[in-house]
Design a protein around this motif. Structure first.
Motif, PDB file in Angstrom:
ATOM      1  N   ALA A 298      31.128  75.269  21.323  1.00 52.67           N
ATOM      2  CA  ALA A 298      31.461  76.749  21.284  1.00 52.67           C
ATOM      3  C   ALA A 298      33.227  76.747  21.017  1.00 52.67           C
ATOM      4  CB  ALA A 298      31.024  77.617  22.260  1.00 52.67           C
ATOM      5  N   VAL A 299      33.586  77.667  20.673  1.00 49.07           N
ATOM      6  CA  VAL A 299      35.220  77.796  20.560  1.00 49.07           C
ATOM      7  C   VAL A 299      35.384  79.300  20.833  1.00 49.07           C
ATOM      8  CG1 VAL A 299      35.267  77.926  18.098  1.00 49.07           C
ATOM      9  CG2 VAL A 299      37.282  77.081  19.198  1.00 49.07           C
ATOM     10  N   MET A 300      36.621  79.556  21.303  1.00 49.73           N
ATOM     11  CA  MET A 300      37.046  80.909  21.401  1.00 49.73           C
ATOM     12  C   MET A 300      38.313  81.017  20.725  1.00 49.73           C
ATOM     13  SD  MET A 300      36.753  83.962  23.140  1.00 49.73           S
ATOM     14  CE  MET A 300      37.918  85.451  22.551  1.00 49.73           C
ATOM     15  N   VAL A 301      38.278  82.169  19.870  1.00 51.61           N
ATOM     16  CA  VAL A 301      39.345  82.480  19.000  1.00 51.61           C
ATOM     17  C   VAL A 301      40.189  83.763  19.358  1.00 51.61           C
ATOM     18  CG1 VAL A 301      40.266  82.891  16.390  1.00 51.61           C
ATOM     19  CG2 VAL A 301      38.184  81.438  17.036  1.00 51.61           C
TER      20      VAL A 301
ATOM     21  N   ALA B  66      39.240  78.389  31.344  1.00 51.53           N
ATOM     22  CA  ALA B  66      38.311  78.310  32.684  1.00 51.53           C
ATOM     23  C   ALA B  66      37.405  77.632  32.610  1.00 51.53           C
ATOM     24  CB  ALA B  66      38.474  79.718  33.228  1.00 51.53           C
ATOM     25  N   LEU B  67      36.492  77.539  31.452  1.00 61.90           N
ATOM     26  CA  LEU B  67      35.070  76.998  31.173  1.00 61.90           C
ATOM     27  C   LEU B  67      35.406  75.537  30.672  1.00 61.90           C
ATOM     28  CD1 LEU B  67      33.023  79.779  29.789  1.00 61.90           C
ATOM     29  CD2 LEU B  67      32.924  78.979  32.052  1.00 61.90           C
ATOM     30  N   GLY B  68      36.549  75.026  30.220  1.00 64.99           N
ATOM     31  CA  GLY B  68      36.759  73.898  29.336  1.00 64.99           C
ATOM     32  C   GLY B  68      36.332  74.081  27.990  1.00 64.99           C
ATOM     33  N   MET B  69      36.049  75.224  27.663  1.00 62.90           N
ATOM     34  CA  MET B  69      35.850  75.441  25.997  1.00 62.90           C
ATOM     35  C   MET B  69      36.888  75.464  25.268  1.00 62.90           C
ATOM     36  SD  MET B  69      34.387  79.235  24.596  1.00 62.90           S
ATOM     37  CE  MET B  69      33.027  79.272  25.486  1.00 62.90           C
ATOM     38  N   ASP B  70      36.764  74.825  24.072  1.00 68.99           N
ATOM     39  CA  ASP B  70      38.017  74.922  23.231  1.00 68.99           C
ATOM     40  C   ASP B  70      38.537  76.113  22.632  1.00 68.99           C
ATOM     41  OD1 ASP B  70      37.727  71.995  23.051  1.00 68.99           O
ATOM     42  OD2 ASP B  70      37.080  71.805  20.947  1.00 68.99           O
TER      43      ASP B  70
ATOM     44  N   PRO C 210      45.867  75.180  23.290  1.00 67.86           N
ATOM     45  CA  PRO C 210      44.600  75.351  22.348  1.00 67.86           C
ATOM     46  C   PRO C 210      44.668  74.150  21.286  1.00 67.86           C
ATOM     47  CG  PRO C 210      46.715  76.446  21.390  1.00 67.86           C
ATOM     48  CD  PRO C 210      47.017  76.190  22.790  1.00 67.86           C
ATOM     49  N   VAL C 211      43.278  74.055  20.964  1.00 68.56           N
ATOM     50  CA  VAL C 211      43.029  73.006  20.410  1.00 68.56           C
ATOM     51  C   VAL C 211      43.724  72.735  18.620  1.00 68.56           C
ATOM     52  CG1 VAL C 211      40.842  72.263  21.304  1.00 68.56           C
ATOM     53  CG2 VAL C 211      40.549  73.568  19.402  1.00 68.56           C
ATOM     54  N   TYR C 212      44.081  74.290  18.269  1.00 69.50           N
ATOM     55  CA  TYR C 212      44.458  74.343  17.000  1.00 69.50           C
ATOM     56  C   TYR C 212      45.390  75.771  17.081  1.00 69.50           C
ATOM     57  CZ  TYR C 212      44.832  75.115  11.887  1.00 69.50           C
ATOM     58  OH  TYR C 212      45.305  75.568  10.670  1.00 69.50           O
ATOM     59  N   THR C 213      46.269  75.857  16.399  1.00 72.14           N
ATOM     60  CA  THR C 213      47.082  77.161  16.263  1.00 72.14           C
ATOM     61  C   THR C 213      47.195  77.701  14.810  1.00 72.14           C
ATOM     62  OG1 THR C 213      48.337  76.963  18.156  1.00 72.14           O
ATOM     63  CG2 THR C 213      49.352  78.580  16.696  1.00 72.14           C
TER      64      THR C 213
END
Length: 216
Positions: free
Chosen positions: A162-165, A177-181, A200-203
């Motif tokens: 999963a990823v958060m945007v 906090a969850l170790g989520m990308d 972030p893993v990407y901007t």
């Protein structure tokens, strides 16, 4: 498919609504007798739940004035303000490309209330884009990760898929906090250097860049 679940923030990420939020919060503060709130201060709290936003904007506010401010904000946002809101250019087409893969899941994690999110889903015709959603009044406000935890359980997706945007540090820190990308977008309310602190893993600098990257 880079991620099986893509979770989006709403205001400032998918929808260009910051000007409306600022105008309504300023009007509500005047109605409640609190006085003027600076534009930058209101923009800074976009993404938080309304109680947390008011506490930060109006430290020490008493219960009666808090309730008046809260109710007047809701009034202005729904009925009293005509500042236009629309999806950022390219969002509708970009979400459509993600939905072309039936195994992918899409969700929303927002500081809006459930009533507010459902309203904008109806008005924009976007409710069926998403498989699940969480709002601040159902769980806990960002940056606490509870809404992300609940979405992972509901959609049965492990955190590593999963990823958060989002456009704020609250979005990114919630995922961190969850170790989520997490992916930062720079067209919203927080400055790129502030977003970078959350690693972030990407901007993404543009909407098309975001969806091109997610679809790789």
């Amino acid at each position: 498919m880079r991620y099986r679940l893509v979770i989006f923030d709403w205001d400032g990420t998918l929808m260009d609504s910051a000007a409306r939020i600022v105008a309504c919060m300023q009007a509500a503060a005047r109605d409640a007798g609190w006085g003027h709130l600076e534009d930058a201060a209101v923009r800074d709290i976009i993404g938080l739940g309304l109680p947390e936003a008011i506490d930060r904007l109006c430290p020490g506010i008493d219960a009666e004035r808090y309730e008046l401010l809260r109710s007047r904000y809701a009034h202005h946002f729904v009925e009293g303000d005509s500042t236009p809101m629309a999806f950022f250019a390219g969002v509708e087409a970009g979400v459509a490309t993600l939905r072309e893969q039936p195994e992918r899941r899409l969700a929303v994690a927002t500081g809006k209330s459930r009533r507010g999110l459902d309203r904008v889903f109806r008005e924009s015709g976007s409710g069926d884009w998403f498989h699940a959603s969480r709002t601040a009044d159902e769980t806990r406000s960002k940056p606490h990760p509870q809404m992300l935890e609940e979405l992972l359980v509901e959609l049965d997706v492990p955190v590593e898929e999963a990823v958060m945007v989002g456009d704020t540090e609250y979005d990114l820190e919630m995922a961190r906090a969850l170790g989520m990308d997490r992916v930062a977008v720079t067209w919203g309310v927080h400055a790129p250097e502030r977003l970078a602190a959350s690693r972030p893993v990407y901007t993404a600098q543009a909407v098309t860049e975001l969806f091109d990257w997610l679809n790789r």
